[in-house]
Design a protein around this motif. Structure first.
Motif, PDB file in Angstrom:
ATOM      1  N   PHE A  42       0.848  -1.186   0.000  1.00 53.26           N
ATOM      2  CA  PHE A  42       0.000   0.000   0.000  1.00 53.26           C
ATOM      3  C   PHE A  42       0.890   1.245   0.000  1.00 53.26           C
ATOM      4  N   TYR A  43       0.902   1.953  -1.134  1.00 53.03           N
ATOM      5  CA  TYR A  43       1.594   3.236  -1.243  1.00 53.03           C
ATOM      6  C   TYR A  43       0.582   4.340  -0.932  1.00 53.03           C
ATOM      7  N   TYR A  44       0.882   5.125   0.105  1.00 52.04           N
ATOM      8  CA  TYR A  44      -0.068   6.145   0.546  1.00 52.04           C
ATOM      9  C   TYR A  44       0.619   7.502   0.641  1.00 52.04           C
ATOM     10  N   GLY A  45       0.082   8.487  -0.084  1.00 54.27           N
ATOM     11  CA  GLY A  45       0.712   9.792  -0.140  1.00 54.27           C
ATOM     12  C   GLY A  45      -0.084  10.891   0.534  1.00 54.27           C
ATOM     13  N   VAL A  46       0.622  11.724   1.299  1.00 50.54           N
ATOM     14  CA  VAL A  46       0.061  12.940   1.905  1.00 50.54           C
ATOM     15  C   VAL A  46       1.114  14.039   1.787  1.00 50.54           C
ATOM     16  N   ARG A  47       0.768  15.249   2.252  1.00 47.31           N
ATOM     17  CA  ARG A  47       1.723  16.353   2.147  1.00 47.31           C
ATOM     18  C   ARG A  47       2.788  16.291   3.241  1.00 47.31           C
ATOM     19  N   THR A  48       2.370  16.301   4.507  1.00 49.26           N
ATOM     20  CA  THR A  48       3.303  16.370   5.632  1.00 49.26           C
ATOM     21  C   THR A  48       2.985  15.287   6.654  1.00 49.26           C
ATOM     22  N   ARG A  49       3.881  15.104   7.608  1.00 52.70           N
ATOM     23  CA  ARG A  49       3.676  14.059   8.601  1.00 52.70           C
ATOM     24  C   ARG A  49       2.370  14.206   9.393  1.00 52.70           C
ATOM     25  N   PRO A  50       1.947  15.422   9.793  1.00 50.69           N
ATOM     26  CA  PRO A  50       0.661  15.534  10.497  1.00 50.69           C
ATOM     27  C   PRO A  50      -0.541  15.087   9.677  1.00 50.69           C
ATOM     28  N   ASP A  51      -0.359  14.945   8.351  1.00 50.38           N
ATOM     29  CA  ASP A  51      -1.458  14.498   7.501  1.00 50.38           C
ATOM     30  C   ASP A  51      -1.628  12.983   7.498  1.00 50.38           C
ATOM     31  N   LEU A  52      -0.723  12.257   8.153  1.00 49.65           N
ATOM     32  CA  LEU A  52      -0.851  10.815   8.263  1.00 49.65           C
ATOM     33  C   LEU A  52      -1.777  10.460   9.427  1.00 49.65           C
ATOM     34  N   CYS A  53      -2.595   9.441   9.250  1.00 55.43           N
ATOM     35  CA  CYS A  53      -3.477   8.987  10.321  1.00 55.43           C
ATOM     36  C   CYS A  53      -3.653   7.470  10.224  1.00 55.43           C
TER      37      CYS A  53
END
Length: 350
Positions: free
Chosen positions: A245-256
């Motif tokens: 699973f490749y999962y993209g967000v902008r910054t670390r706080p955007d990970l959940c």
């Protein structure tokens, strides 16, 4: 109600009855025929089909990016916007007979908010419990339409959970947009105990059960929701299909849901979670992947022949991922995607 007409779908040979006041896609869904679709707003082209017999069709408003004028003149149509005014025969260009014949009829209901909390700076974890009817069945990866309180407008959101035994819980991960009507309801108004009108299930972003090939998931932002549903279902049922699973967000706080994602590495044989930050500059503690998720996928994979791919997120990400997956060896018919287009306010199917 208007006059009813017969619509037959080829090459599967399924025939339904369509009221003139309904779109063809809507009529099919109500009768448990699960045609390929995405946005239901004439923007994504997932339901594009070809009219073999019949001409009297009218379309609600749609994007010419999804259906260019020359394609319409040649006989193509969008089932999510098409109204039949005579009997038709339609060739499905994008279909999966396994999914078509396993559809669940649409049901309307009322659900109560049991949880509404932020999980990132711009995403909410919303959980609803069905009040009536007794259940709305769905497959992991599908979505519900939620009506914006005080309006007749609805927004579509993918479910992150698997069906509970009573068929009454629905869990969502929803992106909050500054000007989004449903977004602002969630961010400023929604409280536990509020009731919402719901309808579903919609969508064909579901695991193809008859297949055993390894999988690659590519997601971005709120595209995490249906991926969670698929992974939770696989873990619960002990499905042994090696998955990355490749999962993209902008910054670390955007990970959940990070703890759960890493827990899947123990629960699912061969599972690998690859988060990527597109704006990691200045985050000296981040030692994971950086760049757009499609760039990370390209660096991480050389050959995906024999795999199936599931892609979910904003249109630019989906549009970049599909040709890349094809270049890496995934056949077009084995790429399943859910493009989160926008409808009205900038939110759409999340």
């Amino acid at each position: 109600m208007g006059e009813k007409h017969s619509v037959r779908f080829e090459p599967v040979g399924i025939e339904i009855e369509v009221d003139e006041d309904q779109t063809i896609l809507r009529a099919a869904a109500e009768q448990g025929v699960q045609l390929m679709h995405g946005c239901k707003e004439g923007q994504c082209a997932a339901c594009k089909s070809f009219v073999l017999e019949g001409e009297d069709i009218e379309l609600d408003s749609y994007s010419t990016f999804a259906l260019p004028d020359y394609e319409k003149e040649e006989g193509s149509t969008l089932l999510c916007r098409a109204h039949a005014y005579e009997d038709l025969v339609i060739e499905l260009l994008n279909y999966d007979e396994e999914i078509i014949r396993s559809g669940l009829p649409l049901r309307k209901g009322v659900a109560e908010v049991v949880l509404n909390e932020p999980v990132t700076p711009d995403m909410r974890h919303l959980v609803l419990k069905l009040v009536e009817p007794d259940e709305i069945k769905f497959f992991p990866g599908q979505y519900l339409d939620l009506t914006i309180p005080g309006t007749t407008e609805s927004r579509s959101f993918s479910m992150a959970n698997t069906p509970d035994r009573e068929g009454r819980l629905f869990e969502f991960v929803i992106k909050i947009y500054p000007d989004g009507q449903f977004s602002q309801y969630l961010a400023t108004t929604a409280e536990v105990g509020d009731r919402l009108d719901v309808e579903g299930p919609f969508g064909t972003f579901t695991l193809r059960e008859s297949r055993t090939s390894d999988l690659v998931f590519v997601g971005g932002g709120a595209g995490l929701a249906p991926m969670l549903g698929l992974l939770r279902s696989m873990a619960e049922r002990g499905i042994d299909r090696r998955t990355t699973f490749y999962y993209g967000v902008r910054t670390r706080p955007d990970l959940c849901f990070e703890d759960e994602m890493h827990a899947f590495e123990d629960r699912l044989p061969g599972f690998r979670y690859v988060p990527a930050l597109s704006e990691a500059d200045g985050d000296e503690d981040w030692d994971g992947e950086t760049g757009f998720v499609t760039d990370v996928l390209k660096r991480g994979e050389q050959d995906l022949k024999g795999r199936e791919a599931y892609v979910c997120g904003p249109p630019p990400m989906v549009d970049a991922a599909i040709p890349l997956l094809q270049d890496l060896g995934v056949p077009t018919e084995h790429i399943f995607y859910d493009r989160f287009t926008t409808t009205g306010d900038p939110e759409g199917a999340d």
